[in-house]
Design a protein around this motif. Structure first.
Motif, mmCIF file in Angstrom:
data_model
loop_
_atom_site.group_PDB
_atom_site.id
_atom_site.type_symbol
_atom_site.label_atom_id
_atom_site.label_comp_id
_atom_site.label_asym_id
_atom_site.label_seq_id
_atom_site.Cartn_x
_atom_site.Cartn_y
_atom_site.Cartn_z
ATOM 1 N N PRO A 233 0.837 -1.205 0.000
ATOM 2 C CA PRO A 233 0.000 0.000 0.000
ATOM 3 C C PRO A 233 0.869 1.251 0.000
ATOM 4 N N PRO A 234 0.328 2.407 -0.393
ATOM 5 C CA PRO A 234 1.082 3.660 -0.281
ATOM 6 C C PRO A 234 1.289 4.016 1.193
ATOM 7 N N ALA A 235 2.458 4.540 1.513
ATOM 8 C CA ALA A 235 2.773 4.869 2.899
ATOM 9 C C ALA A 235 2.107 6.170 3.338
ATOM 10 N N GLY A 236 1.854 7.061 2.398
ATOM 11 C CA GLY A 236 1.183 8.315 2.728
ATOM 12 C C GLY A 236 1.982 9.217 3.646
ATOM 13 N N GLY A 237 3.306 9.082 3.575
ATOM 14 C CA GLY A 237 4.158 9.944 4.378
ATOM 15 C C GLY A 237 4.128 9.644 5.854
ATOM 16 N N GLY A 238 3.578 8.494 6.239
ATOM 17 C CA GLY A 238 3.433 8.170 7.657
ATOM 18 C C GLY A 238 4.610 7.395 8.220
ATOM 19 N N ARG A 239 4.402 6.897 9.434
ATOM 20 C CA ARG A 239 5.421 6.078 10.104
ATOM 21 C C ARG A 239 5.120 4.612 9.801
ATOM 22 N N VAL A 240 6.070 3.953 9.168
ATOM 23 C CA VAL A 240 5.897 2.588 8.671
ATOM 24 C C VAL A 240 6.890 1.668 9.372
ATOM 25 N N VAL A 241 6.443 0.458 9.715
ATOM 26 C CA VAL A 241 7.336 -0.540 10.302
ATOM 27 C C VAL A 241 7.473 -1.730 9.357
ATOM 28 N N ASP A 242 8.726 -2.076 9.021
ATOM 29 C CA ASP A 242 9.027 -3.332 8.332
ATOM 30 C C ASP A 242 9.354 -4.319 9.447
ATOM 31 N N LEU A 243 8.352 -5.099 9.844
ATOM 32 C CA LEU A 243 8.427 -5.941 11.040
ATOM 33 C C LEU A 243 8.913 -7.340 10.675
ATOM 34 N N GLY A 244 10.045 -7.745 11.286
ATOM 35 C CA GLY A 244 10.709 -8.970 10.863
ATOM 36 C C GLY A 244 11.350 -8.720 9.518
ATOM 37 N N CYS A 245 12.160 -7.658 9.474
ATOM 38 C CA CYS A 245 12.564 -7.032 8.200
ATOM 39 C C CYS A 245 13.479 -7.879 7.331
#
Length: 380
Positions: A233-245
């Motif tokens: 999805p688009p991040a929309g300039g927010g805070r994103v977590v790549d969990l178990g990166c």
């Protein structure tokens, strides 16, 4: 469940981390017991530098704490379990020197104890890093369950350290005995491994991946992540977590697509987080990124995240378990703001939609193919 391991040095009470009274998996196995019995029966001198590599939950170094061993681990959870188990045993907090696979190894090793990891690449990397510290008098003993020790495992010890043989099996466990040969010409360390991503996967196409040893799918993009990259999805300039990166391809793709996004890369593997940081930098991704080794989203403030992306593992060492995925999902629900989303890719048969509905009250199928599904859950 009996949580005490019988050893020649006592019976320490051991648990995994995070501690869960419902967890029926022990913090040690028969190969840990076999290795400790061997050290005592053969009166292996432990007054020099004792190095323990790959200690699953700190069982070995807790038993040997009086000899002030060095532990080298790739696992944050194993390191925290070690700290807790040492404290439970009443050991001196400084009795064990805790190193990660990313730290410089000791300059001299007199006894090298190796719990054979699931990843042959990680074993290769660690043996090559430790080889210069091993001398002709070093006692080298490996340990693992029979199903974990293969001909390729023994060849690695032979190729990097010296002549190798195995013990008889006991309780489905086996030991590896290696006699160091200082004159052996060792191969160059091939890790980290660098490769180029394929076309057709979005913003990261033709990008660079840096994989340290032991990180999942070392030499190519795994098919689950590839499918996920096609549906982010688009991040929309927010805070994103790549969990178990893992190697950080997902989070890097988000950063490349949205320079205003803040991306947090999290994994419990020191090798993985080092890979993610190297991958991110290799692709010149703009924006702000943070790289954290830890237990999922523990320590991340509640309601502070807009989007969590995850491809959860469903193994803990050799055990198949959904405990890690469940902790990831519960952590995501806590840290997401209202309206925030968790996107997950997984094998169809894992039934993640059931867990997501139970936790979030909703789960929507975003995409599927014969093997994988991408699911979305929204925090209400």
């Amino acid at each position: 469940m009996n949580d005490r391991m019988t050893t020649p040095w006592g019976e320490p009470a051991l648990t995994r981390f995070p501690e869960d009274p419902r967890d029926r998996l022990r913090a040690w196995d028969a190969s840990d017991e076999y290795l400790l019995r061997h050290l005592a029966a053969e009166r292996v001198p432990l007054d020099g530098t004792v190095v323990v590599v790959g200690d699953r939950w700190g069982a070995l170094v807790t038993a040997l704490a009086a000899h002030r061993p060095v532990q080298i681990t790739d696992s944050f959870l194993a390191r925290e379990a070690t700290r807790a188990n040492l404290a439970r045993a009443g050991a001196d907090p400084d009795a064990v020197r805790l190193l990660t696979t990313q730290d410089p190894p000791p300059e001299r090793v007199d006894v090298l104890l190796v719990r054979v990891p699931k990843s042959l690449a990680l074993l290769e990397d660690q043996l090559l890093r430790l080889a210069p510290a091993v001398h002709a008098g070093t006692v080298v003993v490996g340990a693992g369950m029979v199903k974990e020790i293969h001909t390729s495992t023994l060849r690695l010890f032979e190729r990097i350290l010296g002549p190798t043989r195995t013990s008889l099996a006991e309780k489905k466990a086996r030991l590896i005995f290696c006699t160091p040969d200082p004159a052996l010409e060792r191969p160059a360390n091939p890790w980290p491994y660098v490769y180029t991503l394929p076309d057709g996967i979005g913003p990261a196409a033709r990008g660079t991946v840096v994989n340290h040893a032991g990180v999942f799918c070392a030499d190519r993009l795994d098919i689950g992540t590839r499918f996920f990259l096609g549906h982010l999805p688009p991040a929309g300039g927010g805070r994103v977590v790549d969990l178990g990166c893992g190697n950080g391809v997902v989070g890097t793709s988000v950063a490349l697509a949205d320079p205003d996004a803040e991306v947090l890369f999290v994994d419990e593997s020191f090798q993985a987080v080092a890979s993610a940081e190297a991958t991110y930098k290799a692709n010149g991704a703009p924006g702000h990124a943070e790289f954290r080794v830890g237990d999922g989203l523990a320590g991340v403030p509640s309601g502070s995240v807009d989007l969590v992306l995850s491809n959860p593992p469903f193994h803990s060492h050799q055990a198949t378990t959904d405990a890690t995925a469940w902790r990831m999902f519960t952590g995501a629900r806590r840290t997401l703001r209202p309206g925030g989303e968790l996107w997950v890719v997984g094998n169809r048969h894992l039934g993640y939609h059931v867990k997501l509905r139970k936790l979030f009250g909703n789960s929507r199928l975003v995409a599927s193919d014969p093997k994988f599904v991408v699911l979305k859950a929204v925090k209400r």
